[in-house]
Design an enzyme around this catalytic site. Structure first.
Site, mmCIF file in Angstrom:
data_model
loop_
_atom_site.group_PDB
_atom_site.id
_atom_site.type_symbol
_atom_site.label_atom_id
_atom_site.label_comp_id
_atom_site.label_asym_id
_atom_site.label_seq_id
_atom_site.Cartn_x
_atom_site.Cartn_y
_atom_site.Cartn_z
ATOM 1 N N ARG A 170 0.822 -1.213 0.000
ATOM 2 C CA ARG A 170 0.000 0.000 0.000
ATOM 3 C C ARG A 170 0.860 1.269 0.000
ATOM 4 O O ARG A 170 0.496 2.285 0.587
ATOM 5 C CB ARG A 170 -0.950 0.003 1.204
ATOM 6 C CG ARG A 170 -1.887 -1.191 1.264
ATOM 7 C CD ARG A 170 -2.835 -1.252 0.071
ATOM 8 N NE ARG A 170 -3.715 -2.393 0.188
ATOM 9 C CZ ARG A 170 -3.469 -3.603 -0.336
ATOM 10 N NH1 ARG A 170 -2.376 -3.798 -1.065
ATOM 11 N NH2 ARG A 170 -4.320 -4.592 -0.170
ATOM 12 N N SER A 221 -11.311 -0.540 2.824
ATOM 13 C CA SER A 221 -10.610 -0.953 4.037
ATOM 14 C C SER A 221 -9.968 0.254 4.710
ATOM 15 O O SER A 221 -9.315 1.063 4.054
ATOM 16 C CB SER A 221 -9.522 -1.980 3.699
ATOM 17 O OG SER A 221 -10.086 -3.166 3.191
ATOM 18 N N GLU A 291 -4.999 2.907 6.010
ATOM 19 C CA GLU A 291 -4.739 3.030 4.580
ATOM 20 C C GLU A 291 -5.262 4.367 4.081
ATOM 21 O O GLU A 291 -4.710 4.965 3.163
ATOM 22 C CB GLU A 291 -5.458 1.923 3.794
ATOM 23 C CG GLU A 291 -4.888 0.540 3.944
ATOM 24 C CD GLU A 291 -5.567 -0.441 3.002
ATOM 25 O OE1 GLU A 291 -6.109 -0.010 1.965
ATOM 26 O OE2 GLU A 291 -5.570 -1.637 3.309
#
Length: 305
Positions: A170, A221, A291
């Site tokens: 990520r 998420s 995230e």
């Protein structure tokens, strides 16, 4: 400051309609460029006026402050289009192209490698910046290069290869440098059975929609997985599904999702993120890192991504 009409500049635009969480204050200046040239001209204008700037795509990985954003906010979701070479497996897509559209087009052409991405509610540009991933796949595995522009020299786009992007989980170099993605190139596996690739793509989408709260506003998420453990499992094990702050709720369907049940503010969501972080750290000694990218002023409650 007097905006130039062809640039499509607008003042005091509410950003809640441009994020999947449906929260956020106003942008001081806002524009949705229709092509690369307009985007470059807008960046040149912001640089000339010495304004801060930011770029949003589908708004699916963003938490925008209730106080809004100063300077110029650019939404690139109209920068769409792709060129697909079925024989070689090469695809070039504009930064605003929706990732699910890219995945389905690739599948119909018998190109394998993006089946995992069909449920990601983001754009090609955002996927490159975040190294978006799902279902065991990620952008870094198939992306070959990006065309970017430096807002201080917007007239001179240049290319960065995947090796130059410092991809990690990520993460990419693009999160650390003030560069704007214009387009990305992908290398997929050609010559596959379109029906089989499409079936795998549809199966991945069904898996996501049946286990995640797609019917409510969310950002996707919220937390990165602290490998080898899963953030959602850690949160669920503490019985935090259904935990609420204002209109923000840890989804009863998937614990790594925070949903807007109606009337949530960005501050509600930020406080709920911080509460989940605090409880997971107290119970497991693990720091969950978001995230999601926060834009604008916050109280600094939640840990930075």
């Amino acid at each position: 400051m007097t905006p130039t009409a062809p640039l499509g500049l607008r003042r005091a635009v509410g950003l809640a309609d441009y994020t999947t969480w449906r929260v956020g204050g106003e942008a001081q200046w806002f524009a949705e460029p229709e092509n690369r040239e307009q985007l470059q001209a807008l960046l040149a204008w912001a640089h000339q006026e010495r304004l801060p700037w930011g770029v949003i795509g589908a708004g699916s990985n963003l938490l925008i402050s209730d106080q809004g954003l100063p300077g110029l906010t650019l939404c690139n979701r109209r920068l769409q289009g792709l060129v697909l070479e079925a024989s070689s497996g090469l695809i070039e897509a504009e930064a605003g192209e929706p990732i699910p559209t890219l995945a389905r087009r690739a599948a119909r052409a018998g190109l394998s490698g993006l089946e995992w991405s069909v449920g990601i509610p983001g754009t090609v540009g955002g996927g490159a910046v975040m190294n978006a991933g799902a279902q065991g796949g990620c952008t870094a595995e198939v992306l070959r290069s990006v065309t970017v522009v430096d807002p201080q020299r917007p007239e001179a786009p240049f290319e960065l290869t995947a090796d130059q992007l410092d991809f990690a989980y990520r993460h990419s170099r693009l999160q650390l440098e003030p560069l704007v993605v214009l387009a990305a190139r992908f290398q997929l596996q050609p010559g596959q059975d379109p029906a089989a690739v499409s079936q795998r793509t549809s199966a991945n989408l069904h898996s996501r929609t049946s286990t995640q709260p797609y019917q409510q506003p969310s950002c996707g998420s919220v937390f990165r997985n602290p490998e080898p453990q899963k953030a959602g499992q850690l949160i669920e094990a503490l019985g935090l599904k259904g935990l609420q702050v204002g209109g923000a709720e840890v989804s009863p369907i998937h614990a790594n999702f925070i949903v807007n049940t109606g009337g949530a503010t960005a501050a509600d969501i930020d406080q709920l993120i911080a509460e989940v972080q605090q409880r997971v750290r107290a119970a497991h000694g693990i720091a969950l890192h978001p995230e999601v990218k926060r834009l604008g002023p916050f109280e600094g409650i939640a840990l930075a991504a």
